[in-house]
Motif scaffolding. Structure first.
Motif, PDB file in Angstrom:
ATOM      1  N   THR A  54       0.811  -1.211  -0.155  1.00 41.77           N
ATOM      2  CA  THR A  54       0.097  -0.087   0.148  1.00 41.77           C
ATOM      3  C   THR A  54       0.666   1.273  -0.220  1.00 41.77           C
ATOM      4  OG1 THR A  54      -0.222   0.042   2.343  1.00 41.77           O
ATOM      5  CG2 THR A  54      -1.792  -1.166   1.236  1.00 41.77           C
ATOM      6  N   LYS A  55       2.137   1.196   0.279  1.00 44.51           N
ATOM      7  CA  LYS A  55       2.971   2.506   0.380  1.00 44.51           C
ATOM      8  C   LYS A  55       3.714   2.608  -0.730  1.00 44.51           C
ATOM      9  CE  LYS A  55       1.833   3.199   4.741  1.00 44.51           C
ATOM     10  NZ  LYS A  55       1.291   4.191   5.152  1.00 44.51           N
ATOM     11  N   PHE A  56       4.363   1.279  -1.508  1.00 45.42           N
ATOM     12  CA  PHE A  56       5.269   1.415  -2.599  1.00 45.42           C
ATOM     13  C   PHE A  56       4.836   0.830  -3.861  1.00 45.42           C
ATOM     14  CE2 PHE A  56       7.337   1.376   1.492  1.00 45.42           C
ATOM     15  CZ  PHE A  56       8.121   2.411   1.355  1.00 45.42           C
ATOM     16  N   ARG A  57       5.239   1.253  -4.756  1.00 46.45           N
ATOM     17  CA  ARG A  57       4.947   0.358  -6.166  1.00 46.45           C
ATOM     18  C   ARG A  57       5.500  -0.860  -5.814  1.00 46.45           C
ATOM     19  NH1 ARG A  57       6.430   2.896 -11.508  1.00 46.45           N
ATOM     20  NH2 ARG A  57       5.962   0.959 -11.933  1.00 46.45           N
ATOM     21  N   HIS A  58       5.291  -2.234  -6.485  1.00 45.34           N
ATOM     22  CA  HIS A  58       6.077  -3.625  -6.250  1.00 45.34           C
ATOM     23  C   HIS A  58       6.164  -4.087  -7.520  1.00 45.34           C
ATOM     24  CE1 HIS A  58       5.997  -8.026  -4.915  1.00 45.34           C
ATOM     25  NE2 HIS A  58       7.287  -7.274  -4.637  1.00 45.34           N
ATOM     26  N   THR A  59       7.207  -4.771  -7.900  1.00 41.84           N
ATOM     27  CA  THR A  59       7.439  -5.492  -8.871  1.00 41.84           C
ATOM     28  C   THR A  59       8.057  -6.805  -8.581  1.00 41.84           C
ATOM     29  OG1 THR A  59       7.525  -3.718 -10.467  1.00 41.84           O
ATOM     30  CG2 THR A  59       8.547  -5.666 -11.211  1.00 41.84           C
ATOM     31  N   ASP A  60       7.356  -8.015  -8.942  1.00 43.30           N
ATOM     32  CA  ASP A  60       7.797  -9.394  -8.450  1.00 43.30           C
ATOM     33  C   ASP A  60       8.529  -9.743  -9.668  1.00 43.30           C
ATOM     34  OD1 ASP A  60       8.265 -12.058  -7.840  1.00 43.30           O
ATOM     35  OD2 ASP A  60       6.520 -11.873  -6.274  1.00 43.30           O
ATOM     36  N   LEU A  61       9.882  -9.831  -9.641  1.00 41.46           N
ATOM     37  CA  LEU A  61      10.671 -10.328 -10.811  1.00 41.46           C
ATOM     38  C   LEU A  61      10.453 -11.697 -11.332  1.00 41.46           C
ATOM     39  CD1 LEU A  61      13.864  -8.548 -10.157  1.00 41.46           C
ATOM     40  CD2 LEU A  61      12.209  -7.971 -11.756  1.00 41.46           C
ATOM     41  N   MET A  62       9.977 -12.540 -10.350  1.00 42.64           N
ATOM     42  CA  MET A  62       9.551 -13.973 -10.626  1.00 42.64           C
ATOM     43  C   MET A  62       8.494 -14.012 -11.930  1.00 42.64           C
ATOM     44  SD  MET A  62       8.039 -16.878  -8.181  1.00 42.64           S
ATOM     45  CE  MET A  62       6.311 -16.180  -8.215  1.00 42.64           C
ATOM     46  N   TYR A  63       7.741 -13.397 -11.595  1.00 41.12           N
ATOM     47  CA  TYR A  63       6.611 -13.112 -12.841  1.00 41.12           C
ATOM     48  C   TYR A  63       7.139 -12.928 -14.267  1.00 41.12           C
ATOM     49  CZ  TYR A  63       3.410 -14.079  -8.979  1.00 41.12           C
ATOM     50  OH  TYR A  63       2.763 -14.666  -7.783  1.00 41.12           O
ATOM     51  N   HIS A  64       7.940 -12.203 -14.173  1.00 43.77           N
ATOM     52  CA  HIS A  64       8.833 -11.686 -15.294  1.00 43.77           C
ATOM     53  C   HIS A  64       9.608 -13.004 -16.069  1.00 43.77           C
ATOM     54  CE1 HIS A  64       7.791  -7.336 -15.741  1.00 43.77           C
ATOM     55  NE2 HIS A  64       7.692  -7.512 -14.382  1.00 43.77           N
TER      56      HIS A  64
END
Length: 168
Positions: free
Chosen positions: A87-97
């Motif tokens: 809720t505080k930060f954008r998040h990118t989970d590299l596993m899905y990439h």
């Protein structure tokens, strides 16, 4: 210019209800005028891990990158510290990439597939738990040092992974 952070945690097990958070590793990119992105490493170690300290460590960050963080790291942090980083930060989970590029397996497996180097090849998640208990039960400072080196490699290699995948 956005500030990126790479985050990885170490725990005493996989269960959020029974295991404890032992290390929160954060590597923060510090963009320079030369375009370089050196990393500042922050490691919070139990019992010094708390919500205010975590947010202070991330105060300049715009986006957090993890590997399997959507399913493990961020929910574990929320359960342990009541800190909802999503809720505080954008998040990118590299596993899905990685999955989109047919790169399957855990972080270490993907690193091998992409030829991302790692010094502590003999340490894995299970060994990280063993190292933590060696430190706690026997005040083994070398075990703690190895655990922190392992965690540092995890967060630093997340930057290498992001760059290899060309994820913005």
């Amino acid at each position: 210019m956005k500030t990126r952070a790479y985050l990885d945690i170490e725990t005493t097990g996989l269960s959020r209800s029974r295991a404890e958070l032992t290390v929160v590793g954060i590597a923060i990119e510090r963009p320079t005028a030369m375009g370089e992105e050196p990393l500042d490493l922050i490691q919070l170690v139990s019992p010094e891990i708390d919500e205010p300290g975590l947010y202070k460590s991330l105060e300049s960050v715009d986006e957090i990158y993890t590997y399997n963080g959507s399913r493990f790291d961020l929910p574990f942090i929320k359960s342990s510290l009541q800190a909802d980083l999503k809720t505080k930060f954008r998040h990118t989970d590299l596993m899905y990439h990685c999955w989109k590029r047919k790169l399957k397996g855990g972080l270490k497996s993907v690193e091998r597939q992409l030829k991302i180097e790692r010094n502590l090849t003999e340490v894995d998640g299970y060994q990280a738990v063993v190292l933590w208990w060696q430190y706690i039960n026997h005040n083994d400072q070398n075990a703690l040092k190895t655990l922190l080196e392992y965690n540092a490699e995890d967060v630093i290699n997340l930057q290498h992974l992001r760059l290899k995948l060309s994820v913005d």
